[in-house]
Design a protein around this motif. Structure first.
Motif, mmCIF file in Angstrom:
data_model
loop_
_atom_site.group_PDB
_atom_site.id
_atom_site.type_symbol
_atom_site.label_atom_id
_atom_site.label_comp_id
_atom_site.label_asym_id
_atom_site.label_seq_id
_atom_site.Cartn_x
_atom_site.Cartn_y
_atom_site.Cartn_z
ATOM 1 N N VAL A 83 10.312 -25.602 -9.701
ATOM 2 C CA VAL A 83 9.243 -24.992 -8.909
ATOM 3 C C VAL A 83 8.796 -26.025 -7.899
ATOM 4 O O VAL A 83 8.424 -27.141 -8.268
ATOM 5 N N HIS A 84 8.826 -25.655 -6.630
ATOM 6 C CA HIS A 84 8.353 -26.550 -5.576
ATOM 7 C C HIS A 84 6.957 -26.092 -5.180
ATOM 8 O O HIS A 84 6.756 -24.911 -4.892
ATOM 9 N N TYR A 85 6.022 -27.025 -5.206
ATOM 10 C CA TYR A 85 4.652 -26.647 -4.881
ATOM 11 C C TYR A 85 3.945 -27.737 -4.091
ATOM 12 O O TYR A 85 4.411 -28.879 -4.047
ATOM 13 N N ILE A 86 2.839 -27.337 -3.467
ATOM 14 C CA ILE A 86 2.064 -28.312 -2.690
ATOM 15 C C ILE A 86 0.766 -28.577 -3.431
ATOM 16 O O ILE A 86 0.058 -27.639 -3.821
ATOM 17 N N ASP A 87 0.498 -29.853 -3.646
ATOM 18 C CA ASP A 87 -0.725 -30.259 -4.321
ATOM 19 C C ASP A 87 -1.405 -31.284 -3.422
ATOM 20 O O ASP A 87 -0.879 -32.379 -3.241
ATOM 21 N N LYS A 88 -2.521 -30.893 -2.850
ATOM 22 C CA LYS A 88 -3.271 -31.760 -1.917
ATOM 23 C C LYS A 88 -2.342 -32.409 -0.882
ATOM 24 O O LYS A 88 -2.230 -33.641 -0.815
ATOM 25 N N ASP A 89 -1.658 -31.568 -0.133
ATOM 26 C CA ASP A 89 -0.758 -31.997 0.951
ATOM 27 C C ASP A 89 0.512 -32.699 0.492
ATOM 28 O O ASP A 89 1.325 -33.110 1.313
ATOM 29 N N LYS A 90 0.670 -32.879 -0.821
ATOM 30 C CA LYS A 90 1.903 -33.531 -1.283
ATOM 31 C C LYS A 90 2.888 -32.463 -1.738
ATOM 32 O O LYS A 90 2.493 -31.504 -2.427
ATOM 33 N N ASN A 91 4.161 -32.627 -1.376
ATOM 34 C CA ASN A 91 5.189 -31.707 -1.870
ATOM 35 C C ASN A 91 5.676 -32.209 -3.215
ATOM 36 O O ASN A 91 6.174 -33.324 -3.313
ATOM 37 N N LEU A 92 5.537 -31.400 -4.239
ATOM 38 C CA LEU A 92 5.918 -31.824 -5.586
ATOM 39 C C LEU A 92 6.860 -30.815 -6.222
ATOM 40 O O LEU A 92 6.942 -29.650 -5.784
ATOM 41 N N THR A 93 7.545 -31.255 -7.276
ATOM 42 C CA THR A 93 8.514 -30.392 -7.958
ATOM 43 C C THR A 93 8.336 -30.498 -9.457
ATOM 44 O O THR A 93 8.077 -31.581 -9.978
ATOM 45 N N LEU A 94 8.488 -29.361 -10.118
ATOM 46 C CA LEU A 94 8.451 -29.348 -11.590
ATOM 47 C C LEU A 94 9.733 -28.695 -12.088
ATOM 48 O O LEU A 94 10.124 -27.637 -11.574
ATOM 49 N N SER A 95 10.368 -29.298 -13.093
ATOM 50 C CA SER A 95 11.570 -28.667 -13.659
ATOM 51 C C SER A 95 11.182 -27.987 -14.955
ATOM 52 O O SER A 95 10.326 -28.469 -15.696
ATOM 53 N N CYS A 96 11.824 -26.874 -15.235
ATOM 54 C CA CYS A 96 11.500 -26.161 -16.477
ATOM 55 C C CYS A 96 12.627 -25.207 -16.853
ATOM 56 O O CYS A 96 13.509 -24.915 -16.043
ATOM 57 N N GLU A 97 12.541 -24.726 -18.101
ATOM 58 C CA GLU A 97 13.559 -23.760 -18.557
ATOM 59 C C GLU A 97 13.206 -22.339 -18.089
ATOM 60 O O GLU A 97 14.049 -21.587 -17.653
ATOM 61 N N LYS A 98 11.925 -21.988 -18.218
ATOM 62 C CA LYS A 98 11.480 -20.635 -17.834
ATOM 63 C C LYS A 98 10.237 -20.721 -16.963
ATOM 64 O O LYS A 98 9.442 -21.662 -17.098
ATOM 65 N N ILE A 99 10.073 -19.702 -16.136
ATOM 66 C CA ILE A 99 8.843 -19.578 -15.339
ATOM 67 C C ILE A 99 8.217 -18.229 -15.682
ATOM 68 O O ILE A 99 8.914 -17.205 -15.733
ATOM 69 N N LEU A 100 6.922 -18.249 -15.927
ATOM 70 C CA LEU A 100 6.216 -16.988 -16.144
ATOM 71 C C LEU A 100 5.305 -16.746 -14.944
ATOM 72 O O LEU A 100 4.508 -17.607 -14.579
ATOM 73 N N VAL A 101 5.441 -15.571 -14.349
ATOM 74 C CA VAL A 101 4.592 -15.217 -13.209
ATOM 75 C C VAL A 101 3.434 -14.371 -13.719
ATOM 76 O O VAL A 101 3.648 -13.290 -14.270
ATOM 77 N N ALA A 102 2.221 -14.889 -13.575
ATOM 78 C CA ALA A 102 1.037 -14.181 -14.097
ATOM 79 C C ALA A 102 -0.070 -14.239 -13.056
ATOM 80 O O ALA A 102 -1.097 -14.881 -13.249
ATOM 81 N N VAL A 103 0.174 -13.565 -11.922
ATOM 82 C CA VAL A 103 -0.762 -13.672 -10.791
ATOM 83 C C VAL A 103 -1.519 -12.359 -10.539
ATOM 84 O O VAL A 103 -2.047 -12.151 -9.457
ATOM 85 N N GLY A 104 -1.575 -11.516 -11.520
ATOM 86 C CA GLY A 104 -2.311 -10.264 -11.358
ATOM 87 C C GLY A 104 -1.410 -9.054 -11.575
ATOM 88 O O GLY A 104 -0.229 -9.210 -11.912
ATOM 89 N N ARG A 105 -1.986 -7.867 -11.402
ATOM 90 C CA ARG A 105 -1.206 -6.648 -11.641
ATOM 91 C C ARG A 105 -1.308 -5.704 -10.449
ATOM 92 O O ARG A 105 -2.290 -5.713 -9.706
ATOM 93 N N LYS A 106 -0.247 -4.906 -10.275
ATOM 94 C CA LYS A 106 -0.206 -3.938 -9.173
ATOM 95 C C LYS A 106 -0.470 -2.564 -9.759
ATOM 96 O O LYS A 106 0.141 -2.191 -10.770
ATOM 97 N N LEU A 107 -1.377 -1.828 -9.151
ATOM 98 C CA LEU A 107 -1.749 -0.531 -9.709
ATOM 99 C C LEU A 107 -0.679 0.513 -9.375
ATOM 100 O O LEU A 107 -0.124 0.529 -8.271
ATOM 101 N N ASN A 108 -0.413 1.383 -10.335
ATOM 102 C CA ASN A 108 0.603 2.420 -10.119
ATOM 103 C C ASN A 108 -0.004 3.614 -9.370
ATOM 104 O O ASN A 108 -0.147 4.712 -9.895
ATOM 105 N N SER A 109 -0.371 3.309 -8.109
ATOM 106 C CA SER A 109 -0.993 4.353 -7.284
ATOM 107 C C SER A 109 -0.129 4.604 -6.055
ATOM 108 O O SER A 109 -0.529 5.294 -5.136
ATOM 109 N N ASP A 110 1.053 3.966 -6.023
ATOM 110 C CA ASP A 110 1.850 3.957 -4.797
ATOM 111 C C ASP A 110 2.987 4.976 -4.787
ATOM 112 O O ASP A 110 3.947 4.827 -4.045
ATOM 113 N N SER A 111 2.880 6.017 -5.624
ATOM 114 C CA SER A 111 3.987 6.982 -5.604
ATOM 115 C C SER A 111 3.762 8.001 -4.480
ATOM 116 O O SER A 111 2.632 8.272 -4.074
ATOM 117 N N GLU A 112 4.868 8.543 -3.991
ATOM 118 C CA GLU A 112 4.861 9.448 -2.832
ATOM 119 C C GLU A 112 3.980 10.670 -3.060
ATOM 120 O O GLU A 112 3.265 11.126 -2.164
#
Ligand code: NAD
Length: 464
Positions: free
Chosen positions: A250-279
């Protein structure tokens, strides 16, 4: 020939809002058809509240075993079999699902398994595995829920990048995991995987965790989770993900510094999308604001006879709120005026220790211009907490100047059980004096709620 069913009420979506709406409507004597494409019970029962809490129980047991020496129990090493824990979680989910499969027909609800498309305010087409069915109804309730939000980050769809859906089915504990987002899901999964041996790092774009929680609670929880070995990178902006020979970066910016973290898995937990978008929702002309179906206090949308409840109407995405909204929608659809009390909605986070809150925080009251007093009590001064070896955390009670309780926050073991006392107090517009004068069992963790209420009116007994 297309099969036709005539019913009083059609409910689209069988999660907590939908199945409760269906059962309540059947109790009121209506013919009800509930349409669900996947498993009954929705995200909560199949991919959310229930499976996470089943797996968190494993983590909780491990955490207790890790401090067994303190209790005079010789630690012979802990051997975690995540596959067994997973199977147990699956059995819990299955057992609740089988319960719902029986409960709905027994309550008089007709369940149609298939995808429903709203054709007009009085008809939903359903494609089951066998046939197409037209469900003609007098009223309908939309309870289609929400799904994980996948942000627009480069290579977010790489192998090993998970949402909470996939993270619940890992066959083994990952050696390392980066979690993007320090909200409710991020912190619960961090608690779950860290306790069973994963090296967890959380990347959060804000400069704090749990942005909408009371600051004091969030600050203390951050300290406790760090002590548990979880790393936090706050005010960090994720730039991109890269797949490497060994796993992910994962490449990320922390206070203007470009940093990298290595890992086996990444979990994305940034919120949910409502199921209101159907035609079909668009074609029907439903008012949608910021992705949420707009409803009035009767839970009715801008289209007469079309109601909505649960995650799809936005606000707090909580299963227990969805239960109440579903019930209220059903009652209003059938002519009974019901309301949801949005002032008394408890919210719980199943970290270790837990966080639970209801009503207003001190900060919210102050931004709303409400003058308040705050009562506090620490669990380290509570006898039961010391007996249990659970001394972390505290209770905060927010009261108006006339002592009416308008909010409460708890950080501590079993907070999710204790918050109901404060929820009841807010519902009944009780004063802190009433709880301060109420006898609480001794020793019990709930005495901390009693003492915090007493503190709010200046007469806590055991406060040091
Ligand atoms: P959330 O809104 O609680 O938290 C998301 C976090 O991600 C926020 O802190 C946000 O600042 C951060 N974020 C957003 N984009 C980011 C980025 N690009 N990089 C780094 N950080 C970023 O969302 P959630 O945790 O995904 O939970 C979703 C919903 O489900 C919430 O409404 C929650 O209340 C509900 N939920 C409830 C429970 C429970 O009641 N115990 C459990 C799980 C989920």
């Amino acid at each position: 020939m297309v099969k036709k069913i005539d019913t009083t009420l059609a409910v689209l979506g069988g999660g907590p809002a939908g199945y409760v709406a269906a059962i309540r409507a059947a109790q009121l004597g209506a013919d009800v058809v509930l349409i669900e494409n996947k498993e009954l019970g929705g995200v909560c029962m199949n991919r959310g509240c229930i499976p996470t809490k089943a797996l968190l129980r494993t983590s909780e047991i491990v955490s207790i075993l890790k401090k067994s020496k303190e209790f005079g129990i010789e630690d012979k090493g802990i051997n975690i079999k995540w596959d067994v824990s997973n199977e147990r979680k699956n059995r819990v989910v299955k057992s609740l699902g089988l319960g719902l499969d029986q409960l709905l027909p027994k309550s008089g609800v007709t369940v149609l398994k298939g995808r429903g498309t709203i054709q007009n305010p009085k008809m939903i087409s359903v494609w089951t595995q066998e046939e197409e069915i037209e469900v003609h109804c007098a009223k309908m309730i939309i309870t289609t829920g929400a799904r994980p939000l996948v942000p627009d980050i480069e290579n977010i769809h790489s192998e090993g990048v998970l949402t909470s859906n996939e993270a619940l089915h890992l066959e083994k504990v990952p050696e390392s995991m980066v979690i993007i987002g320090a909200g409710v899901i991020g912190l619960e999964f961090a608690t779950m995987f860290s306790a069973v041996g994963s090296k967890v790092t959380i990347l959060e774009m804000m400069d704090r965790i749990l942005p909408i929680e009371d600051t004091e609670i969030a600050t203390e929880l951050l300290k406790i989770m760090k002590r548990q070995g979880i790393s936090f990178k706050l005010a960090a902006t994720v730039q991109r993900i890269e797949q490497t020979e060994d796993g992910l970066e994962v490449h990320y910016i922390d206070k203007d510094k470009n940093l990298t973290l290595s890992c086996e898995k990444i979990l994305v937990a940034v919120g949910r999308k409502l199921n209101s978008d159907s035609e079909d929702f668009k074609k029907l002309g439903l008012n949608i604001n910021n992705g949420a179906l707009v409803v009035n206090e009767n839970m009715e949308t801008n289209i007469e006879g079309v109601y909505a409840a649960g995650d799809v109407i936005g606000g707090n995405l909580l299963a227990h709120l969805a239960f109440m909204e579903g019930k209220t929608a059903a009652e209003n659809a059938l002519g009974i005026a019901g309301r949801v009390n949005y002032n008394a909605v408890p919210a719980c986070i199943y970290t270790n220790p837990e966080v639970a809150s209801v009503g207003m925080t001190e900060e919210e009251a102050s931004s709303a211009g409400i003058k308040v007093k705050v009562g506090r009590f620490q669990f380290r001064n509570n006898g039961r907490a010391l007996c249990l070896g659970e001394r972390d955390g505290f209770v905060k009670i927010v009261v108006e100047m006339d002592n009416t309780i308008i909010g409460g926050q708890i950080l501590g073991a079993n907070a999710s059980e204790m918050i109901s006392e404060i929820t009841l107090a807010i519902t009944l517009k009780a004063k802190a004096d009433t709880i301060a004068d109420m006898i609480h069992p001794h020793p019990s963790l709930n005495e901390a709620v009693w003492e915090a209420c007493a503190d709010a009116v200046g007469r806590a007994i055991h406060k040091i």
